[in-house]
Design a protein around this motif. Structure first.
Motif, PDB file in Angstrom:
ATOM      1  N   LEU A   1      -1.265  -8.121   4.060  1.00 55.52           N
ATOM      2  CA  LEU A   1      -2.280  -7.119   3.761  1.00 55.52           C
ATOM      3  C   LEU A   1      -2.357  -6.880   2.260  1.00 55.52           C
ATOM      4  O   LEU A   1      -1.371  -7.039   1.535  1.00 55.52           O
ATOM      5  CB  LEU A   1      -1.945  -5.802   4.460  1.00 55.52           C
ATOM      6  N   ALA A   2      -3.510  -6.438   1.822  1.00 55.99           N
ATOM      7  CA  ALA A   2      -3.705  -6.119   0.405  1.00 55.99           C
ATOM      8  C   ALA A   2      -2.725  -5.048  -0.058  1.00 55.99           C
ATOM      9  O   ALA A   2      -2.282  -5.059  -1.210  1.00 55.99           O
ATOM     10  CB  ALA A   2      -5.147  -5.685   0.148  1.00 55.99           C
TER      11      ALA A   2
ATOM     12  N   TYR B   1      -8.164   3.165   4.609  1.00 58.70           N
ATOM     13  CA  TYR B   1      -7.531   1.842   4.617  1.00 58.70           C
ATOM     14  C   TYR B   1      -6.589   1.709   5.823  1.00 58.70           C
ATOM     15  O   TYR B   1      -6.735   0.807   6.640  1.00 58.70           O
ATOM     16  CB  TYR B   1      -6.759   1.626   3.310  1.00 58.70           C
ATOM     17  N   GLU B   2      -5.641   2.618   5.946  1.00 59.59           N
ATOM     18  CA  GLU B   2      -4.632   2.505   7.002  1.00 59.59           C
ATOM     19  C   GLU B   2      -5.180   2.947   8.349  1.00 59.59           C
ATOM     20  O   GLU B   2      -4.862   2.351   9.378  1.00 59.59           O
ATOM     21  CB  GLU B   2      -3.399   3.329   6.617  1.00 59.59           C
TER      22      GLU B   2
ATOM     23  N   ILE C   1      -7.051   0.028   9.877  1.00 60.10           N
ATOM     24  CA  ILE C   1      -6.179  -1.016  10.428  1.00 60.10           C
ATOM     25  C   ILE C   1      -5.640  -0.580  11.785  1.00 60.10           C
ATOM     26  O   ILE C   1      -5.703  -1.325  12.765  1.00 60.10           O
ATOM     27  CB  ILE C   1      -5.015  -1.319   9.455  1.00 60.10           C
TER      28      ILE C   1
ATOM     29  N   THR D   1      -2.679   4.192  -1.665  1.00 58.78           N
ATOM     30  CA  THR D   1      -3.984   3.541  -1.527  1.00 58.78           C
ATOM     31  C   THR D   1      -5.066   4.307  -2.283  1.00 58.78           C
ATOM     32  O   THR D   1      -5.984   3.701  -2.828  1.00 58.78           O
ATOM     33  CB  THR D   1      -4.389   3.351  -0.049  1.00 58.78           C
TER      34      THR D   1
ATOM     35  N   SER E   1     -10.814  -1.019   2.059  1.00 61.95           N
ATOM     36  CA  SER E   1     -10.451  -1.368   3.429  1.00 61.95           C
ATOM     37  C   SER E   1     -10.330  -2.878   3.583  1.00 61.95           C
ATOM     38  O   SER E   1     -11.030  -3.640   2.912  1.00 61.95           O
ATOM     39  CB  SER E   1     -11.500  -0.843   4.408  1.00 61.95           C
ATOM     40  N   GLU E   2      -9.444  -3.282   4.485  1.00 62.04           N
ATOM     41  CA  GLU E   2      -9.303  -4.696   4.807  1.00 62.04           C
ATOM     42  C   GLU E   2     -10.585  -5.172   5.507  1.00 62.04           C
ATOM     43  O   GLU E   2     -11.178  -4.426   6.294  1.00 62.04           O
ATOM     44  CB  GLU E   2      -8.109  -4.927   5.743  1.00 62.04           C
TER      45      GLU E   2
ATOM     46  N   MET F   1     -11.798  -4.415   9.447  1.00 65.61           N
ATOM     47  CA  MET F   1     -11.048  -3.308  10.037  1.00 65.61           C
ATOM     48  C   MET F   1     -11.966  -2.113  10.253  1.00 65.61           C
ATOM     49  O   MET F   1     -13.075  -2.070   9.756  1.00 65.61           O
ATOM     50  CB  MET F   1      -9.873  -2.910   9.137  1.00 65.61           C
TER      51      MET F   1
END
Length: 181
Positions: free
Chosen positions: A30-31, A77-78, A81, A164, A171-172, A175
């Motif tokens: 992951l980034a 972001y999290e 996911i 983050t 964001s990935e 996701m």
């Protein structure tokens, strides 16, 4: 793009060894890991604070803690996911995932233990402590080891939100995103 960029291949030796332990074979890290991994010491400390593997709480409870904490701290972001990859596996319905974002403990989406978790996340993030009544609500469903793990997860994912947010990590791809309207 992240304010501090991402490590690029070929990975530094220490980073490659770390990633080999935590990322499934054939999967790119992951980034978040490639950002924090620009400092191996920071990555080691970050991963040392994570609560991975079998613990005192089940996967379902773990995901509620993570999703509520990341929603309440604005960590799309999290949250994205976990809502995309883990919510269904944890037995969370679409309404419950949505509730982690903009619902509340007693909105009718949660069993009593789950509602106690949601209320505890909210109280700890808002007040940095639990009242006697809030603690009793949580303790009615969880033993000491589980309570400590819940609090540690809240603290860890609050930290993830700070990281983050500070580095403006997008964001990935593919996701989930925070709901709109």
């Amino acid at each position: 793009m992240s304010r501090i960029g991402l490590l690029q291949k070929p990975w530094p030796e220490a980073f490659a060894a770390t990633i080999e332990k935590i990322v499934p074979p054939g999967t790119e890290p992951l980034a978040l890991f490639t950002s924090v991994g620009q400092s191996q010491k920071a990555l080691d400390r970050f991963l040392g604070g994570a609560i991975a593997g079998k613990g005192a709480i089940d996967f379902h409870t773990r995901e509620i803690v993570i999703q509520r904490t990341t929603a309440q701290t604005g960590c799309e972001y999290e949250w994205g996911i976990h809502s995309k990859l883990f919510a269904a596996k944890a037995g969370l319905s679409d309404a419950q995932v949505r509730s982690t974002f903009d619902g509340h403990a007693d909105d009718g989406n949660w069993e009593a233990a789950d509602a106690a978790v949601i209320a505890s996340v909210d109280a700890l993030l808002a007040n940095k402590k639990l009242t006697d009544d809030e603690f009793a609500r949580l303790a009615a469903h969880f033993d000491t080891a589980a309570i400590l793990e819940i609090v540690q997860l809240i603290a860890f994912y609050h930290g993830v939100a700070l990281i983050t947010g500070a580095i403006d990590l997008p964001s990935e791809p593919g996701m989930g995103r925070f709901p709109t309207a």
